[in-house]
Design a protein around this motif. Structure first.
Motif, PDB file in Angstrom:
ATOM      1  N   ARG A 126       0.813  -1.273   0.254  1.00  0.00           N
ATOM      2  CA  ARG A 126       0.147  -0.165  -0.039  1.00  0.00           C
ATOM      3  C   ARG A 126       0.818   0.857   0.021  1.00  0.00           C
ATOM      4  N   GLY A 127       0.430   1.868  -0.949  1.00  0.00           N
ATOM      5  CA  GLY A 127       1.389   3.691  -1.073  1.00  0.00           C
ATOM      6  C   GLY A 127       1.468   4.308   0.709  1.00  0.00           C
ATOM      7  N   VAL A 128       1.991   5.097   0.572  1.00  0.00           N
ATOM      8  CA  VAL A 128       2.395   5.902   1.675  1.00  0.00           C
ATOM      9  C   VAL A 128       1.640   7.081   1.862  1.00  0.00           C
ATOM     10  N   THR A 129       0.794   7.394   3.236  1.00  0.00           N
ATOM     11  CA  THR A 129       0.126   8.709   3.336  1.00  0.00           C
ATOM     12  C   THR A 129       0.540   9.757   4.368  1.00  0.00           C
ATOM     13  N   GLU A 130       0.768  10.625   3.581  1.00  0.00           N
ATOM     14  CA  GLU A 130       1.697  12.527   4.406  1.00  0.00           C
ATOM     15  C   GLU A 130       0.261  12.503   4.808  1.00  0.00           C
ATOM     16  N   SER A 131      -0.269  12.701   6.302  1.00  0.00           N
ATOM     17  CA  SER A 131      -1.223  13.496   6.632  1.00  0.00           C
ATOM     18  C   SER A 131      -0.446  14.601   7.813  1.00  0.00           C
ATOM     19  N   PRO A 132      -1.182  15.899   8.008  1.00  0.00           N
ATOM     20  CA  PRO A 132      -0.940  16.902   8.195  1.00  0.00           C
ATOM     21  C   PRO A 132      -1.389  16.703  10.479  1.00  0.00           C
ATOM     22  N   SER A 133      -0.621  16.645  10.878  1.00  0.00           N
ATOM     23  CA  SER A 133      -0.698  16.166  12.475  1.00  0.00           C
ATOM     24  C   SER A 133      -1.299  17.306  12.532  1.00  0.00           C
ATOM     25  N   THR A 154       4.598  15.768   9.664  1.00  0.00           N
ATOM     26  CA  THR A 154       3.609  15.441   8.847  1.00  0.00           C
ATOM     27  C   THR A 154       3.790  13.588   9.313  1.00  0.00           C
ATOM     28  N   ILE A 155       2.246  12.777   9.299  1.00  0.00           N
ATOM     29  CA  ILE A 155       2.124  11.315   9.720  1.00  0.00           C
ATOM     30  C   ILE A 155       2.099  11.107   8.708  1.00  0.00           C
ATOM     31  N   LEU A 156       3.281   9.722   8.193  1.00  0.00           N
ATOM     32  CA  LEU A 156       3.010   8.756   7.295  1.00  0.00           C
ATOM     33  C   LEU A 156       2.897   7.675   7.992  1.00  0.00           C
ATOM     34  N   THR A 157       1.782   7.324   7.514  1.00  0.00           N
ATOM     35  CA  THR A 157       1.338   5.414   7.958  1.00  0.00           C
ATOM     36  C   THR A 157       0.988   4.663   5.605  1.00  0.00           C
ATOM     37  N   GLY A 158       0.834   3.580   6.282  1.00  0.00           N
ATOM     38  CA  GLY A 158       0.854   2.895   4.496  1.00  0.00           C
ATOM     39  C   GLY A 158       1.540   1.293   4.595  1.00  0.00           C
ATOM     40  N   GLY A 159       1.630   0.790   3.508  1.00  0.00           N
ATOM     41  CA  GLY A 159       2.785   0.047   3.546  1.00  0.00           C
ATOM     42  C   GLY A 159       4.311  -0.148   3.874  1.00  0.00           C
ATOM     43  N   ASN A 160       4.648  -1.211   3.755  1.00  0.00           N
ATOM     44  CA  ASN A 160       5.756  -1.274   4.387  1.00  0.00           C
ATOM     45  C   ASN A 160       7.060  -2.650   3.713  1.00  0.00           C
ATOM     46  N   PRO A 161       7.832  -2.665   2.153  1.00  0.00           N
ATOM     47  CA  PRO A 161       8.261  -3.336   1.477  1.00  0.00           C
ATOM     48  C   PRO A 161       8.805  -4.408   2.201  1.00  0.00           C
ATOM     49  N   ASN A 162       9.187  -4.129   3.231  1.00  0.00           N
ATOM     50  CA  ASN A 162      10.386  -4.770   4.663  1.00  0.00           C
ATOM     51  C   ASN A 162      10.044  -5.725   5.139  1.00  0.00           C
ATOM     52  N   LEU A 163       8.652  -5.341   5.483  1.00  0.00           N
ATOM     53  CA  LEU A 163       8.113  -6.674   6.424  1.00  0.00           C
ATOM     54  C   LEU A 163       8.598  -8.051   6.394  1.00  0.00           C
ATOM     55  N   LYS A 164       8.676  -9.056   7.955  1.00  0.00           N
ATOM     56  CA  LYS A 164       8.856 -10.375   7.608  1.00  0.00           C
ATOM     57  C   LYS A 164       7.472 -10.564   8.022  1.00  0.00           C
ATOM     58  N   ILE A 175       6.316  11.978  11.283  1.00  0.00           N
ATOM     59  CA  ILE A 175       6.616  10.500  12.334  1.00  0.00           C
ATOM     60  C   ILE A 175       6.642   9.070  10.904  1.00  0.00           C
ATOM     61  N   ASP A 176       6.892   8.090  11.331  1.00  0.00           N
ATOM     62  CA  ASP A 176       6.542   7.273  10.595  1.00  0.00           C
ATOM     63  C   ASP A 176       5.743   5.830  10.904  1.00  0.00           C
ATOM     64  N   GLN A 177       4.664   5.792  10.828  1.00  0.00           N
ATOM     65  CA  GLN A 177       3.396   5.001  11.574  1.00  0.00           C
ATOM     66  C   GLN A 177       3.425   4.347  10.948  1.00  0.00           C
ATOM     67  N   ARG A 178       3.582   3.657   9.643  1.00  0.00           N
ATOM     68  CA  ARG A 178       3.719   2.276   8.576  1.00  0.00           C
ATOM     69  C   ARG A 178       3.486   1.016   9.326  1.00  0.00           C
ATOM     70  N   TYR A 179       3.272   0.469   8.456  1.00  0.00           N
ATOM     71  CA  TYR A 179       3.255  -0.933   9.396  1.00  0.00           C
ATOM     72  C   TYR A 179       4.672  -1.847   9.467  1.00  0.00           C
ATOM     73  N   VAL A 180       4.915  -2.206  10.889  1.00  0.00           N
ATOM     74  CA  VAL A 180       6.062  -2.902  10.996  1.00  0.00           C
ATOM     75  C   VAL A 180       5.551  -4.361  11.755  1.00  0.00           C
ATOM     76  N   ASN A 181       7.246  -4.661  11.992  1.00  0.00           N
ATOM     77  CA  ASN A 181       7.189  -6.043  13.328  1.00  0.00           C
ATOM     78  C   ASN A 181       8.125  -5.655  13.446  1.00  0.00           C
ATOM     79  N   THR A 182       6.553  -6.408  14.558  1.00  0.00           N
ATOM     80  CA  THR A 182       7.450  -5.754  16.805  1.00  0.00           C
ATOM     81  C   THR A 182       7.458  -7.425  17.490  1.00  0.00           C
ATOM     82  N   GLY A 183       7.752  -6.975  18.612  1.00  0.00           N
ATOM     83  CA  GLY A 183       8.308  -8.478  19.363  1.00  0.00           C
ATOM     84  C   GLY A 183       6.622  -9.431  19.493  1.00  0.00           C
TER      85      GLY A 183
END
Length: 570
Positions: free
Chosen positions: A268-275, A306-316, A380-388
């Motif tokens: 999914r593309g990256v969306t830039e939203s103003p805070s 600016t808040i960044l949301t969207g996909g992340n091609p580096n996900l595991k 601020i990067d709020q895209r999908y990530v792998n967490t614990g």
């Protein structure tokens, strides 16, 4: 009028300047209620083959399934660019008072820029699968009267996904930007559009059913998957069942799991939203621990990145381990109960991060705070990530008791789940958190301590009645590390009636079924028999699906009636 009202309320010390821009919200009631019409078409074709080769059976299948959806704006939307031009002329008055209305010329202008009937987006997902399985006896036994059984198989799967806007847009009068940038406040955005993506999955698997003794069976199985772009993984499963008596059985299992991210989370593309205007207060957590603005404190001033949301091609891929052990007890023909202890450990979970989490864990997520050459936070990067991951543990209970009453048959059935533990960790190397059962967690998960469905039914002749209780335990609302409003969490303002404990939610459902005609069954039902309101929660007060109620627990629609007829032709 607006300037004078603001000046009268805040006073001369407010430093208001006539003509300066202000932020405000305006709902275009004259545009009508916002409505979408979504049409979905699904198809599936399956070719199957089964038979025997000697003492072994086989099944093979080839299938292709597809689901298409298209969303059309039905009412209430206008194109963004001409709306801005209309606002600039001053013809629209966004500050109407009760009893006032827009002029006929303004209403005509809004009608002229209506987006009603425009396609917002469409999408299609397609899966093509071939699989084949062989099963039969291995021809020998251990200490049981039944031989060892085996099964093996292969699977090939092709997954395809596409999501986009209309194929042909009229760009003459309206800019080709798509989504809510193209049509004001329409759901989604052009950055979410995705050209066709696909991947191939290959798998082989095998399973052994081993009757060790007549009272003890063991199952050993394994599966190897290979995903395009993610490599291969092997996941085993071991389970057993021991039945020392007709009325008692013990069972247990252990397995591992593997899940790749879906296409949307990856591409999914990256969306830039103003805070600005988002309702979230942000300070630089590098200079202001906790990231909450504090008036008069150096380094704790409000910032508006600016808040960044969207996909992340580096996900595991996500990984998991499951364990369970329990028993089934049936001392009489009228009573049985099963109790199972279970535990699920998930690692590298894929999720988005909240601003609260990024603030509280700045040392871990410092790279998500993107700075310019001067060191100021600009994104601020709020895209999908792998967490614990998460560690969840509980007990599942299922019990049934039956008998006769007033010449009819009655049955009481209970299905409940007791959640003993829910822990999280931010990274795989982080320690597990404290137990969060009964709390609205940082990640927005709601682990209720107890929930059950308890039903009582009675049937006689052509009639059957069922009364069901649905229970959801109460919980601690939006803890300090979660979604609690900043001013409540920091103690700036706490409403007089504020109670952080959300009450339990109990509803009753009733239904009566009649089967007096051959092949016909009629059912009348009442949901939420007592018309119980959902308990109030702060977590969804101003956004999301709840708006003051928790959609995963409660239903705000109150008492509802339904009538259903079923006829069997064969």
């Amino acid at each position: 009028m607006v300037y004078n009202a603001l000046l009268g309320y805040f006073g001369p010390q407010s430093n208001l300047r006539y003509g300066n821009p202000i932020a405000y919200r305006w709902r275009c009631y004259e545009c009508g209620p916002r409505e979408y019409t979504t049409t979905t078409k699904a198809s599936r074709l399956l070719l199957g083959l089964d038979g025997n080769i000697g003492n072994w059976g086989y099944t093979a299948g080839l299938s292709r399934s597809s689901s298409k959806a298209q969303s059309i704006l039905s009412n209430g939307f206008v194109f963004t660019a001409p709306l801005k031009e209309l606002m600039r002329t001053g013809q629209i008055n966004p500050f109407l008072l009760p009893g006032q209305s827009q002029s006929p010329a303004t209403l005509a202008a809004l009608e002229a820029i209506s987006a009603n009937g425009t396609e917002l987006y469409h999408g299609e997902t397609t899966t093509t699968t071939f699989d084949a399985t062989f099963n039969g006896s291995l021809g020998f036994d251990l200490w049981a009267s039944e031989p060892v059984q085996a099964a093996a198989g292969v699977e090939w799967r092709r997954e395809e996904y596409e999501f986009g806007g209309p194929a042909l847009w009229d760009t003459t009068a309206n800019p080709l930007t798509g989504g809510n940038a193209w049509i004001y406040q329409a759901a989604g955005d052009a950055s979410n559009y995705m050209t066709g993506k696909s991947r191939t999955v290959k798998a082989v698997y095998a399973e052994l059913l081993v009757p060790v003794f007549d009272s003890f069976n063991a199952i050993i199985s394994g599966r190897r998957d290979e995903y395009d772009g993610f490599g291969s993984t092997f996941n085993p499963k071991y389970s057993f069942k021991w039945q020392p008596a007709d009325w008692l059985a013990l069972r247990g299992s252990y397995s591992t799991g593997f899940k790749v991210p879906d296409f949307a989370k990856l591409f999914r593309g990256v969306t830039e939203s103003p805070s600005v205007g988002s309702g979230v207060d942000i300070a630089d957590p590098a200079s202001c621990p906790g990231g909450d603005p504090q008036a008069g404190v150096p380094g704790c001033e409000n910032i508006w990145p600016t808040i960044l949301t969207g996909g992340n091609p580096n996900l595991k891929p996500e990984e998991a381990e499951q364990r369970s052990i329990g028993f089934v007890l049936a001392p009489t023909a009228n009573f049985n109960i099963s109790v199972d202890w279970w535990e699920i450990e998930r690692l590298a979970t894929v999720r988005s991060t909240s601003l609260r989490e990024l603030k509280d864990n700045y040392g871990i997520f410092s790279e998500n705070w993107i700075r310019d050459a001067s060191g100021n936070v600009v994104q601020i990067d709020q895209r999908y990530v792998n967490t614990g991951g998460t560690l969840t543990r509980g007990i599942e209970i299922d019990a049934s008791l039956r008998g006769e009453l007033f010449e009819g048959d009655w049955r009481i059935h209970l299905n409940g789940n007791y959640l003993d533990q829910y822990k999280t960790k931010t990274l795989e190397t982080s320690p597990w958190s404290a137990n969060q059962v009964g709390k609205f967690t940082t990640w927005g998960i709601l682990p209720l301590k107890w929930k059950h469905t308890l039903g009582f039914s009675w049937a006689k002749g052509d009639w059957a009645h069922t009364l069901t209780q649905v229970y959801r335990d109460g919980y601690l609302d939006a803890p300090a590390s979660g979604y609690q409003p900043t001013r409540i969490r920091t103690g700036v303002y706490v409403p007089p009636a504020y109670d952080p404990k959300v009450e339990e939610y109990i509803t009753y459902n009733y239904s009566v079924t009649w089967t007096g005609f051959d092949k016909l069954k009629a059912t009348f039902g009442i949901r939420n028999l007592l018309n119980t309101d959902p308990p109030f929660t702060l977590a969804y007060l101003d956004y999301g699906g709840g708006s003051g109620w928790e959609p995963r627990v409660a239903d705000p629609r109150g008492r509802a009636f339904n009538l259903m007829f079923e006829y069997t032709f064969f």
